[in-house]
Design a protein around this motif. Structure first.
Motif, PDB file in Angstrom:
ATOM      1  N   ASP A 167       0.856  -1.181   0.000  1.00 53.20           N
ATOM      2  CA  ASP A 167       0.000   0.000   0.000  1.00 53.20           C
ATOM      3  C   ASP A 167       0.900   1.244   0.000  1.00 53.20           C
ATOM      4  O   ASP A 167       1.687   1.434   0.938  1.00 53.20           O
ATOM      5  CB  ASP A 167      -0.874  -0.025   1.251  1.00 53.20           C
ATOM      6  CG  ASP A 167      -1.842   1.142   1.330  1.00 53.20           C
ATOM      7  OD1 ASP A 167      -1.673   2.117   0.565  1.00 53.20           O
ATOM      8  OD2 ASP A 167      -2.751   1.098   2.185  1.00 53.20           O
ATOM      9  N   PRO A 168       0.824   2.086  -1.033  1.00 53.43           N
ATOM     10  CA  PRO A 168       1.716   3.251  -1.105  1.00 53.43           C
ATOM     11  C   PRO A 168       1.421   4.310  -0.051  1.00 53.43           C
ATOM     12  O   PRO A 168       2.199   5.250   0.113  1.00 53.43           O
ATOM     13  CB  PRO A 168       1.455   3.793  -2.510  1.00 53.43           C
ATOM     14  CG  PRO A 168       0.073   3.349  -2.849  1.00 53.43           C
ATOM     15  CD  PRO A 168      -0.079   2.017  -2.201  1.00 53.43           C
ATOM     16  N   ASP A 169       0.307   4.164   0.653  1.00 53.74           N
ATOM     17  CA  ASP A 169      -0.062   5.151   1.671  1.00 53.74           C
ATOM     18  C   ASP A 169       0.398   4.776   3.076  1.00 53.74           C
ATOM     19  O   ASP A 169       0.142   5.520   4.022  1.00 53.74           O
ATOM     20  CB  ASP A 169      -1.594   5.321   1.695  1.00 53.74           C
ATOM     21  CG  ASP A 169      -2.124   5.881   0.389  1.00 53.74           C
ATOM     22  OD1 ASP A 169      -1.391   6.643  -0.259  1.00 53.74           O
ATOM     23  OD2 ASP A 169      -3.264   5.532   0.024  1.00 53.74           O
ATOM     24  N   MET A 170       1.048   3.622   3.218  1.00 53.41           N
ATOM     25  CA  MET A 170       1.392   3.169   4.575  1.00 53.41           C
ATOM     26  C   MET A 170       2.811   2.616   4.611  1.00 53.41           C
ATOM     27  O   MET A 170       3.039   1.419   4.488  1.00 53.41           O
ATOM     28  CB  MET A 170       0.390   2.107   5.042  1.00 53.41           C
ATOM     29  CG  MET A 170       0.148   2.076   6.553  1.00 53.41           C
ATOM     30  SD  MET A 170       1.533   1.491   7.561  1.00 53.41           S
ATOM     31  CE  MET A 170       1.481  -0.263   7.263  1.00 53.41           C
ATOM     32  N   ILE A 171       3.774   3.536   4.735  1.00 48.67           N
ATOM     33  CA  ILE A 171       5.174   3.136   4.902  1.00 48.67           C
ATOM     34  C   ILE A 171       5.697   3.821   6.167  1.00 48.67           C
ATOM     35  O   ILE A 171       5.714   5.045   6.254  1.00 48.67           O
ATOM     36  CB  ILE A 171       6.041   3.533   3.689  1.00 48.67           C
ATOM     37  CG1 ILE A 171       5.553   2.820   2.418  1.00 48.67           C
ATOM     38  CG2 ILE A 171       7.510   3.204   3.962  1.00 48.67           C
ATOM     39  CD1 ILE A 171       6.297   3.234   1.162  1.00 48.67           C
ATOM     40  N   ILE A 172       6.090   3.021   7.134  1.00 49.41           N
ATOM     41  CA  ILE A 172       6.588   3.545   8.411  1.00 49.41           C
ATOM     42  C   ILE A 172       7.991   3.003   8.643  1.00 49.41           C
ATOM     43  O   ILE A 172       8.210   1.782   8.592  1.00 49.41           O
ATOM     44  CB  ILE A 172       5.668   3.140   9.578  1.00 49.41           C
ATOM     45  CG1 ILE A 172       4.261   3.724   9.362  1.00 49.41           C
ATOM     46  CG2 ILE A 172       6.242   3.604  10.910  1.00 49.41           C
ATOM     47  CD1 ILE A 172       3.233   3.227  10.363  1.00 49.41           C
ATOM     48  N   ILE A 173       8.939   3.906   8.887  1.00 49.00           N
ATOM     49  CA  ILE A 173      10.334   3.521   9.120  1.00 49.00           C
ATOM     50  C   ILE A 173      10.765   3.980  10.496  1.00 49.00           C
ATOM     51  O   ILE A 173      10.721   5.176  10.803  1.00 49.00           O
ATOM     52  CB  ILE A 173      11.275   4.113   8.048  1.00 49.00           C
ATOM     53  CG1 ILE A 173      10.850   3.666   6.645  1.00 49.00           C
ATOM     54  CG2 ILE A 173      12.719   3.704   8.314  1.00 49.00           C
ATOM     55  CD1 ILE A 173      10.301   4.763   5.800  1.00 49.00           C
ATOM     56  N   ASP A 174      11.169   3.030  11.310  1.00 50.11           N
ATOM     57  CA  ASP A 174      11.690   3.289  12.651  1.00 50.11           C
ATOM     58  C   ASP A 174      13.192   3.005  12.586  1.00 50.11           C
ATOM     59  O   ASP A 174      13.600   1.847  12.525  1.00 50.11           O
ATOM     60  CB  ASP A 174      10.994   2.362  13.647  1.00 50.11           C
ATOM     61  CG  ASP A 174      11.517   2.521  15.052  1.00 50.11           C
ATOM     62  OD1 ASP A 174      11.549   3.644  15.557  1.00 50.11           O
ATOM     63  OD2 ASP A 174      11.908   1.492  15.652  1.00 50.11           O
ATOM     64  N   ALA A 175      14.016   4.052  12.560  1.00 50.87           N
ATOM     65  CA  ALA A 175      15.446   3.894  12.305  1.00 50.87           C
ATOM     66  C   ALA A 175      16.287   4.309  13.510  1.00 50.87           C
ATOM     67  O   ALA A 175      15.918   5.225  14.247  1.00 50.87           O
ATOM     68  CB  ALA A 175      15.845   4.714  11.083  1.00 50.87           C
ATOM     69  N   LYS A 176      17.425   3.617  13.678  1.00 47.84           N
ATOM     70  CA  LYS A 176      18.324   3.913  14.797  1.00 47.84           C
ATOM     71  C   LYS A 176      19.758   3.943  14.274  1.00 47.84           C
ATOM     72  O   LYS A 176      20.126   3.157  13.398  1.00 47.84           O
ATOM     73  CB  LYS A 176      18.232   2.855  15.895  1.00 47.84           C
ATOM     74  CG  LYS A 176      16.833   2.570  16.409  1.00 47.84           C
ATOM     75  CD  LYS A 176      16.283   1.348  15.751  1.00 47.84           C
ATOM     76  CE  LYS A 176      14.883   1.014  16.289  1.00 47.84           C
ATOM     77  NZ  LYS A 176      14.206   0.031  15.391  1.00 47.84           N
ATOM     78  N   SER A 177      20.559   4.837  14.853  1.00 50.69           N
ATOM     79  CA  SER A 177      21.950   4.974  14.411  1.00 50.69           C
ATOM     80  C   SER A 177      22.885   5.089  15.594  1.00 50.69           C
ATOM     81  O   SER A 177      22.527   5.615  16.657  1.00 50.69           O
ATOM     82  CB  SER A 177      22.106   6.209  13.528  1.00 50.69           C
ATOM     83  OG  SER A 177      23.468   6.427  13.204  1.00 50.69           O
ATOM     84  N   GLY A 178      24.132   4.636  15.382  1.00 52.42           N
ATOM     85  CA  GLY A 178      25.194   4.873  16.343  1.00 52.42           C
ATOM     86  C   GLY A 178      25.642   6.321  16.305  1.00 52.42           C
ATOM     87  O   GLY A 178      25.338   7.071  15.376  1.00 52.42           O
TER      88      GLY A 178
END
Length: 344
Positions: A167-178
């Motif tokens: 679904d192009p309306d539902m992209i969720i990115i939970d990102a973490k970095s050092g």
């Protein structure tokens, strides 16, 4: 081939030196800074006894006369002033900042708060996501090296976006970095006592990598809606983990999607797809140019969870820059980059 590194005092520049020092084809001709001219090992003591090179001031004509490739690892806003001058000399330019990544100058001004590079130069810059833009990279003279978060995110999303399975309306990115992702500049939030035994979200819904990710997603599949993308600071030195949530359009099993990813990345030596039920951690790619991806469909909700991990200084910066330089010059993309990850 002789190469020069601009901005060698940052972590990205230091990592470029580490890779290129062992490269069998590229030779480091010179290293440069806007700071004081001092031996490089005084800036990076771990290089004592390894190199006698001195950090030099930036003389565009002199550098271009003696080098065939220039890697620019200067901060955004600084790089934009250097890239046009170097590009006019005819040398290959690989820019590791965000100054060339957004084709829309107004978008760049909005998110980066700096004046954009002239549009004619932006049009010439090839987005260097190595696995998905090889044909253009091979013929390029100017590369916009992708950001660290976008690299992990886009490599994780590409197969299902290009196949229009979500679904192009539902992209969720939970990102973490050092912490090395923030560079070497002094900041209270990066003090040991602030980072250690802590976990913090930052730039909530405002990270400058959002438009870069959206721009590429829409190149692959028009109509992708604005994404939800948030970033967190981990109490570690290296590594990025992007945990991505997407809604599938139809019922697809994990096994089928893993096969799709393996097919899509069959000719991509630095992307490793994990078997079912196995998910990567950042330590398993540290010091390497690998991107490891794990997948799992939640059959109860119809959502796909994608876990993508990279070393932010390698695949997220210097490693990918060298991978692009290899492609630009007809070399095997793995040349000088076949590092086994550091573990533990």
């Amino acid at each position: 081939m002789k190469v020069s590194i601009i901005g060698t005092t940052g972590y990205g520049g230091g990592e470029l030196f580490r890779i290129l020092h062992h490269h069998p084809v590229f030779t480091i001709q010179s290293v440069h800074t806007t700071r004081n001219e001092i031996p490089l090992f005084e800036e990076f003591p771990h290089l004592n006894g390894i190199t006698n090179q001195t950090l030099e001031h930036i003389d565009v004509e002199k550098i271009a006369k003696h080098s065939e490739i220039v890697f620019i690892a200067a901060p955004s806003g600084v790089s934009s002033k250097l890239v046009p001058a170097f590009f006019r000399t005819g040398v290959q330019v690989i820019d590791l900042s965000g100054d060339l990544r957004l084709i829309d100058g107004e978008e760049y001004l909005k998110w980066y708060k700096h004046e954009p590079v002239e549009s004619s130069l932006l049009e010439k810059a090839v987005y260097g996501l190595s696995e998905w833009n090889k044909e253009k990279i091979i013929n390029a003279e100017l590369i916009a090296n992708p950001g660290c978060y976008p690299t992990a995110t886009l490599l994780g999303l590409a197969p299902v976006v290009k196949e229009r399975l979500i679904d192009p309306d539902m992209i969720i990115i939970d990102a973490k970095s050092g912490a090395s992702g923030a560079g070497r500049s002094v900041s209270k939030s990066l003090l040991f006592s602030e980072i250690n035994e802590n976990f913090r979200i930052y730039k909530v819904n405002e990270h400058q990598h959002i438009p870069e990710i959206e721009q590429q997603l829409n190149r692959w599949s028009t109509g992708i809606s604005p994404i939800t993308f948030n970033t967190h600071l981990l109490p570690i030195t290296r590594g990025i983990m992007a945990t991505i949530y997407v809604q599938l359009k139809e019922n697809l099993h994990t096994d089928r999607l893993i096969e799709l990813y393996k097919e899509q990345y069959l000719w991509s030596p630095f992307v490793r797809i994990r078997p079912k039920g196995n998910f990567p951690s950042v330590k398993e790619v540290a010091g390497s140019n690998f991107c490891d991806i794990g997948l799992q469909v939640d059959e109860r909700t119809g959502r796909l969870t994608i876990v993508s991990v990279i070393d932010n200084l390698m695949k997220g910066a210097a490693g990918q820059a060298v991978q692009n330089a290899n492609l630009m010059n007809g070399l095997n993309e793995k040349t000088g980059l076949e590092f086994v990850p550091l573990y533990p």
